[in-house]
Design a protein around this motif. Structure first.
Motif, PDB file in Angstrom:
ATOM      1  N   PRO A 190     118.263  44.024  94.363  1.00 57.41           N
ATOM      2  CA  PRO A 190     117.320  44.836  93.597  1.00 57.41           C
ATOM      3  C   PRO A 190     116.602  45.818  94.529  1.00 57.41           C
ATOM      4  N   ALA A 191     116.225  46.943  93.984  1.00 58.37           N
ATOM      5  CA  ALA A 191     115.457  47.921  94.759  1.00 58.37           C
ATOM      6  C   ALA A 191     114.076  47.354  95.050  1.00 58.37           C
ATOM      7  N   GLU A 192     113.513  47.735  96.191  1.00 62.10           N
ATOM      8  CA  GLU A 192     112.207  47.240  96.612  1.00 62.10           C
ATOM      9  C   GLU A 192     111.134  47.820  95.697  1.00 62.10           C
ATOM     10  N   PRO A 193     110.479  46.973  94.903  1.00 61.75           N
ATOM     11  CA  PRO A 193     109.566  47.484  93.874  1.00 61.75           C
ATOM     12  C   PRO A 193     108.378  48.275  94.418  1.00 61.75           C
ATOM     13  N   GLY A 194     107.833  47.885  95.569  1.00 62.15           N
ATOM     14  CA  GLY A 194     106.700  48.608  96.126  1.00 62.15           C
ATOM     15  C   GLY A 194     107.070  50.037  96.480  1.00 62.15           C
ATOM     16  N   LEU A 195     108.209  50.229  97.109  1.00 57.05           N
ATOM     17  CA  LEU A 195     108.668  51.565  97.471  1.00 57.05           C
ATOM     18  C   LEU A 195     108.928  52.394  96.224  1.00 57.05           C
ATOM     19  N   ILE A 196     109.547  51.781  95.226  1.00 55.20           N
ATOM     20  CA  ILE A 196     109.831  52.494  93.973  1.00 55.20           C
ATOM     21  C   ILE A 196     108.533  52.927  93.306  1.00 55.20           C
ATOM     22  N   ARG A 197     107.587  52.010  93.206  1.00 59.25           N
ATOM     23  CA  ARG A 197     106.305  52.310  92.555  1.00 59.25           C
ATOM     24  C   ARG A 197     105.563  53.427  93.292  1.00 59.25           C
ATOM     25  N   ARG A 198     105.468  53.315  94.633  1.00 64.14           N
ATOM     26  CA  ARG A 198     104.768  54.353  95.417  1.00 64.14           C
ATOM     27  C   ARG A 198     105.451  55.707  95.272  1.00 64.14           C
ATOM     28  N   SER A 199     106.771  55.704  95.310  1.00 59.38           N
ATOM     29  CA  SER A 199     107.513  56.966  95.184  1.00 59.38           C
ATOM     30  C   SER A 199     107.260  57.611  93.835  1.00 59.38           C
ATOM     31  N   LEU A 200     107.362  56.817  92.770  1.00 57.78           N
ATOM     32  CA  LEU A 200     107.150  57.368  91.426  1.00 57.78           C
ATOM     33  C   LEU A 200     105.716  57.860  91.242  1.00 57.78           C
ATOM     34  N   GLU A 201     104.744  57.142  91.813  1.00 53.88           N
ATOM     35  CA  GLU A 201     103.350  57.580  91.709  1.00 53.88           C
ATOM     36  C   GLU A 201     103.143  58.905  92.427  1.00 53.88           C
ATOM     37  N   THR A 202     103.719  59.035  93.621  1.00 59.17           N
ATOM     38  CA  THR A 202     103.594  60.283  94.384  1.00 59.17           C
ATOM     39  C   THR A 202     104.245  61.441  93.641  1.00 59.17           C
ATOM     40  N   ILE A 203     105.416  61.191  93.096  1.00 56.73           N
ATOM     41  CA  ILE A 203     106.160  62.241  92.395  1.00 56.73           C
ATOM     42  C   ILE A 203     105.421  62.700  91.151  1.00 56.73           C
ATOM     43  N   LEU A 251     102.225  62.363  90.237  1.00 57.01           N
ATOM     44  CA  LEU A 251     100.832  62.779  90.371  1.00 57.01           C
ATOM     45  C   LEU A 251     100.716  64.287  90.173  1.00 57.01           C
ATOM     46  N   GLY A 252     100.077  64.684  89.095  1.00 58.88           N
ATOM     47  CA  GLY A 252      99.847  66.087  88.819  1.00 58.88           C
ATOM     48  C   GLY A 252     100.956  66.813  88.079  1.00 58.88           C
ATOM     49  N   LEU A 253     102.047  66.122  87.763  1.00 60.33           N
ATOM     50  CA  LEU A 253     103.091  66.786  86.968  1.00 60.33           C
ATOM     51  C   LEU A 253     102.577  66.976  85.549  1.00 60.33           C
ATOM     52  N   GLY A 254     102.884  68.095  84.967  1.00 59.05           N
ATOM     53  CA  GLY A 254     102.424  68.405  83.619  1.00 59.05           C
ATOM     54  C   GLY A 254     103.076  67.528  82.570  1.00 59.05           C
ATOM     55  N   ALA A 255     102.297  67.180  81.561  1.00 55.63           N
ATOM     56  CA  ALA A 255     102.833  66.418  80.438  1.00 55.63           C
ATOM     57  C   ALA A 255     103.969  67.196  79.806  1.00 55.63           C
ATOM     58  N   GLY A 256     105.069  66.518  79.541  1.00 58.77           N
ATOM     59  CA  GLY A 256     106.212  67.155  78.912  1.00 58.77           C
ATOM     60  C   GLY A 256     107.118  67.892  79.879  1.00 58.77           C
ATOM     61  N   SER A 257     106.803  67.853  81.172  1.00 62.02           N
ATOM     62  CA  SER A 257     107.660  68.539  82.139  1.00 62.02           C
ATOM     63  C   SER A 257     108.949  67.757  82.346  1.00 62.02           C
ATOM     64  N   GLY A 258     109.969  68.454  82.801  1.00 63.56           N
ATOM     65  CA  GLY A 258     111.248  67.805  83.059  1.00 63.56           C
ATOM     66  C   GLY A 258     111.144  66.735  84.124  1.00 63.56           C
ATOM     67  N   GLY A 259     110.350  66.983  85.143  1.00 62.92           N
ATOM     68  CA  GLY A 259     110.174  66.004  86.218  1.00 62.92           C
ATOM     69  C   GLY A 259     109.507  64.737  85.736  1.00 62.92           C
TER      70      GLY A 259
END
Length: 108
Positions: A72-85, A87-95
């Motif tokens: 399984p992927a390391e959950p802490g790294l996944i969570r931190r990465s997704l939070e960083t990505i 953060l601040g992305l607009g609602a409804g954006s492709g990202g």
């Protein structure tokens, strides 16, 4: 209530790995890896902050390593990465949509 017809004697070989019945979509890891690559590409196209791009690369790398190593992927790294990505992305954006789908696939 659902009925599952296996058409033969139910054994470990029919049930699947570790005695689990696999029902539904089975290519979740491949799909998640593909979406992670798409998210990193989208961030580059949007000229996103280098920290977000690095987080997307870390996410993709961890998912790829986990798949290759059969773990399984390391959950802490996944969570931190997704939070960083996200953060601040607009609602409804492709990202944001890609990040949410990756998160959904990883929690199913």
């Amino acid at each position: 209530m659902g009925t599952f017809n296996f058409n033969e004697k139910v054994t470990a070989g029919i049930i699947g790995d570790h005695g689990t019945v696999n029902v539904g979509q089975q290519d979740g890891a491949a799909q998640t890896l593909r979406l992670a690559a798409e998210l990193a590409r989208w961030l580059r196209e949007q000229d996103a902050d280098p920290g977000r791009i690095r987080a997307a690369d870390d996410l993709h790398g961890e998912l790829d390593r986990a798949a290759q190593q059969g773990r399984p992927a390391e959950p802490g790294l996944i969570r931190r990465s997704l939070e960083t990505i996200t953060l601040g992305l607009g609602a409804g954006s492709g990202g944001l949509a890609l990040a949410q789908e990756i998160s959904r696939l990883l929690t199913n």
